[in-house]
Design an enzyme around this catalytic site. Structure first.
Site, PDB file in Angstrom:
ATOM      1  N   LYS A   4     -10.317   4.829  18.192  1.00  0.00           N
ATOM      2  CA  LYS A   4      -9.994   6.059  17.050  1.00  0.00           C
ATOM      3  C   LYS A   4     -10.813   5.722  16.506  1.00  0.00           C
ATOM      4  CE  LYS A   4      -7.772   7.806  14.005  1.00  0.00           C
ATOM      5  NZ  LYS A   4      -6.817   7.953  12.991  1.00  0.00           N
ATOM      6  N   GLY A  25       0.832  -0.949   0.375  1.00  0.00           N
ATOM      7  CA  GLY A  25       0.302  -0.054   0.086  1.00  0.00           C
ATOM      8  C   GLY A  25       0.594   1.205   0.292  1.00  0.00           C
ATOM      9  N   ALA A  26       1.312   1.077  -0.770  1.00  0.00           N
ATOM     10  CA  ALA A  26       2.405   3.207  -1.060  1.00  0.00           C
ATOM     11  C   ALA A  26       1.543   4.177  -2.273  1.00  0.00           C
ATOM     12  CB  ALA A  26       3.224   2.587  -2.330  1.00  0.00           C
ATOM     13  N   ASN A  42     -13.132   8.283  13.670  1.00  0.00           N
ATOM     14  CA  ASN A  42     -13.761   8.004  12.586  1.00  0.00           C
ATOM     15  C   ASN A  42     -14.854   8.098  12.633  1.00  0.00           C
ATOM     16  OD1 ASN A  42     -10.894   6.801  12.396  1.00  0.00           O
ATOM     17  ND2 ASN A  42     -11.038   8.083  11.254  1.00  0.00           N
ATOM     18  N   ALA A  94      -0.462  12.457   7.353  1.00  0.00           N
ATOM     19  CA  ALA A  94       0.125  12.465   5.509  1.00  0.00           C
ATOM     20  C   ALA A  94      -0.624  12.355   4.868  1.00  0.00           C
ATOM     21  CB  ALA A  94       0.884  11.238   5.556  1.00  0.00           C
TER      22      ALA A  94
HETATM   23  P1  NAD Z   1      -3.749   6.020   0.643  1.00  0.00           P
HETATM   24  O1  NAD Z   1      -5.361   5.771  -0.142  1.00  0.00           O
HETATM   25  O2  NAD Z   1      -3.026   7.234   0.255  1.00  0.00           O
HETATM   26  O3  NAD Z   1      -3.160   4.627   0.165  1.00  0.00           O
HETATM   27  C1  NAD Z   1      -3.452   3.292  -0.044  1.00  0.00           C
HETATM   28  C2  NAD Z   1      -2.526   2.785  -1.369  1.00  0.00           C
HETATM   29  O4  NAD Z   1      -2.858   1.208  -0.650  1.00  0.00           O
HETATM   30  C3  NAD Z   1      -2.856   3.599  -2.413  1.00  0.00           C
HETATM   31  O5  NAD Z   1      -1.712   3.735  -2.612  1.00  0.00           O
HETATM   32  C4  NAD Z   1      -3.384   2.549  -3.256  1.00  0.00           C
HETATM   33  O6  NAD Z   1      -3.545   2.265  -4.386  1.00  0.00           O
HETATM   34  C5  NAD Z   1      -2.892   0.891  -2.377  1.00  0.00           C
HETATM   35  N1  NAD Z   1      -3.296  -0.378  -2.461  1.00  0.00           N
HETATM   36  C6  NAD Z   1      -4.359  -0.612  -3.407  1.00  0.00           C
HETATM   37  N2  NAD Z   1      -5.328  -1.536  -3.595  1.00  0.00           N
HETATM   38  C7  NAD Z   1      -3.916  -2.448  -3.565  1.00  0.00           C
HETATM   39  C8  NAD Z   1      -3.630  -3.869  -3.935  1.00  0.00           C
HETATM   40  N3  NAD Z   1      -4.789  -4.463  -4.367  1.00  0.00           N
HETATM   41  N4  NAD Z   1      -2.561  -3.816  -3.933  1.00  0.00           N
HETATM   42  C9  NAD Z   1      -1.541  -3.105  -3.197  1.00  0.00           C
HETATM   43  N5  NAD Z   1      -1.881  -1.408  -3.522  1.00  0.00           N
HETATM   44  C10 NAD Z   1      -2.618  -1.460  -3.152  1.00  0.00           C
HETATM   45  O7  NAD Z   1      -4.436   6.091   1.906  1.00  0.00           O
HETATM   46  P2  NAD Z   1      -3.707   6.464   3.228  1.00  0.00           P
HETATM   47  O8  NAD Z   1      -3.986   7.666   3.739  1.00  0.00           O
HETATM   48  O9  NAD Z   1      -2.698   5.791   2.994  1.00  0.00           O
HETATM   49  O10 NAD Z   1      -4.485   5.275   4.737  1.00  0.00           O
HETATM   50  C11 NAD Z   1      -3.778   4.078   4.257  1.00  0.00           C
HETATM   51  C12 NAD Z   1      -4.396   3.975   5.854  1.00  0.00           C
HETATM   52  O11 NAD Z   1      -4.375   4.611   7.242  1.00  0.00           O
HETATM   53  C13 NAD Z   1      -5.933   4.083   6.154  1.00  0.00           C
HETATM   54  O12 NAD Z   1      -6.542   2.437   6.442  1.00  0.00           O
HETATM   55  C14 NAD Z   1      -6.549   5.304   6.975  1.00  0.00           C
HETATM   56  O13 NAD Z   1      -7.509   5.241   6.909  1.00  0.00           O
HETATM   57  C15 NAD Z   1      -5.084   4.959   7.727  1.00  0.00           C
HETATM   58  N6  NAD Z   1      -4.567   6.242   7.957  1.00  0.00           N
HETATM   59  C16 NAD Z   1      -4.412   7.329   7.254  1.00  0.00           C
HETATM   60  C17 NAD Z   1      -3.785   8.976   8.060  1.00  0.00           C
HETATM   61  C18 NAD Z   1      -3.167   9.822   6.914  1.00  0.00           C
HETATM   62  O14 NAD Z   1      -2.380  10.536   7.485  1.00  0.00           O
HETATM   63  N7  NAD Z   1      -2.774   9.439   5.700  1.00  0.00           N
HETATM   64  C19 NAD Z   1      -3.325   8.364   9.164  1.00  0.00           C
HETATM   65  C20 NAD Z   1      -3.321   7.454  10.402  1.00  0.00           C
HETATM   66  C21 NAD Z   1      -4.432   6.384   9.595  1.00  0.00           C
HETATM   67  O1  KPL Z   2      -8.740  10.000  10.980  1.00  0.00           O
HETATM   68  C1  KPL Z   2      -9.188  10.896  10.772  1.00  0.00           C
HETATM   69  C2  KPL Z   2      -9.375  10.605   8.821  1.00  0.00           C
HETATM   70  O2  KPL Z   2      -9.540  11.010   8.706  1.00  0.00           O
HETATM   71  O3  KPL Z   2      -9.486   9.498   8.337  1.00  0.00           O
HETATM   72  C3  KPL Z   2      -9.526  11.919  11.126  1.00  0.00           C
HETATM   73  C4  KPL Z   2      -8.894  11.987  12.374  1.00  0.00           C
HETATM   74  C5  KPL Z   2     -10.980  12.246  11.603  1.00  0.00           C
HETATM   75  C6  KPL Z   2      -8.709  13.144  10.986  1.00  0.00           C
HETATM   76  O4  KPL Z   2      -9.165  13.502   9.033  1.00  0.00           O
END
Ligand code: NAD
Ligand code: KPL
Length: 314
Positions: free
Chosen positions: A194, A12-13, A198, A135
């Protein structure tokens, strides 16, 4: 001679996966990013690596990437950073390479994925992590480390078959400056808190098409937010999970601290991607149903989000 730490494979990049990959690479523990397919690998190989922005500085980190077809080396440590709904498909594509005792860390929002993965791959040593690092993707393979938070990792009661010492070692080996992953022996409470955040913010931002902070200025949305928190508290209490007495305040504090954010669910919905709703409000409603409890507000939000944006893998 010093032994090299085992390599992390990162599935998951996106924003979070690339963040960990970039920090690991920078710390001298080169990981391998596992991409969806050969097309994504070709896209990645057109550039020089991950563009990583932090504190106004950008650097390119030449992280190695693979596709399910490209390399056949065994995977002993897997960090999963896909969205919840994509996890099973993503792991299945790499399943032939997982070692029999592979350690798999799910670093995701939402709940219920671990059960699905355990049903399909009972031999895996599953751990769960939860982060409040922030991020986002500025472009393809270009990410910004936008906010500092906390990351906790621990076992999943009833599913993990991992000793505490192994879980602690995994937390340490996923800590790359400035991010520290802290071992936690109470992941259930962490994950439910969490989940509450959400459940109470994400679907409402989709329904009202607004940033997190705008929910606090809308009396109807704010009332619905508190009703959802009450529903989470009721279900958790019935499951014997103590979420303390400050959950309402914590949800409001998170909406306020992230006031300018478009929630991840709103971003996915607006981009026409599937959302994590099945593992957020959907998970809560499934737990409630099994207990014979009613969660009408969460059910209404689940219905509203899935009607507009059908759930399913991306
Ligand atoms: P994102 O959508 O940026 O990244 C997910 C990645 O998974 C994408 O690059 C997508 O192409 C890849 N993917 C999907 N199907 C795939 C497959 N079959 N094989 C390989 N790669 C595949 O999501 P994110 O923001 O990085 O979030 C990831 C998790 O972390 C989520 O559960 C999100 O809720 C959680 N999260 C995100 C943040 C944040 O700040 N971004 C903060 C806390 C938690
Ligand atoms: O985790 C979040 C999300 O967007 O998935 C919050 C905490 C609501 C920050 O936007």
């Amino acid at each position: 001679m010093t032994a090299h730490p085992p390599q992390w494979h990162i599935l998951g990049a996106g924003a979070i996966g690339s963040l960990w990959a970039a920090l690991a690479q920078r710390a001298g523990n080169p990981p391998a990013m596992l991409l969806r397919d050969g097309h994504r690998l070709a896209d990645y190989q057109r550039g020089k690596g991950i563009i990583f922005e932090s504190g106004g500085q950008a650097e390119i980190l030449p992280v190695q990437a693979q596709s399910p077809e490209s390399m056949q080396s065994p995977i002993a440590q897997l960090l999963v950073c896909t969205k919840a709904q994509d996890t099973l498909n993503a792991i299945s594509a790499y399943a032939p390479r997982l070692t029999p005792d592979c350690t798999v860390v799910l670093l995701q929002n939402g709940m219920g994925v671990a059960e699905v993965i355990h049903r399909h791959y009972p031999q895996l040593r599953l751990l769960q992590a939860s982060t409040t690092e922030g991020a986002f993707r500025r472009g393809d393979f270009h990410i910004v480390h936008a906010g500092r938070g906390e990351t906790r990792l621990g076992d999943i009661p009833g599913i993990s078959t991992v000793s505490e010492s192994h879980a602690r070692a995994v937390a340490t080996s996923l800590s790359f400056p400035p991010v520290e992953v802290v071992y936690c022996d109470a992941m259930t409470e962490i994950l439910w808190r969490k989940l509450a955040i959400n459940c109470a913010i994400n679907p409402l931002t989709v329904v009202y098409q607004c940033r997190n902070g705008e929910l606090l200025d809308n009396p109807t949305a704010l009332q619905r937010m508190h009703t959802v928190v009450d529903e989470v508290l009721t279900v958790a209490r019935r499951l014997g999970i103590d979420l303390g007495s400050d959950l309402h305040q914590q949800v409001v504090a998170v909406a306020s601290a992230t006031a300018l954010n478009r929630s991840s669910m709103l971003q996915d919905a607006e981009a026409g991607r599937s959302t994590e709703i099945d593992y957020i409000s959907g998970y809560l409603c499934r737990q409630a149903r099994e207990l014979g409890e009613d969660t009408p507000e969460s059910a209404a939000l689940y219905a509203a989000v899935t009607q507009r944006h059908p759930a399913g893998a991306n």
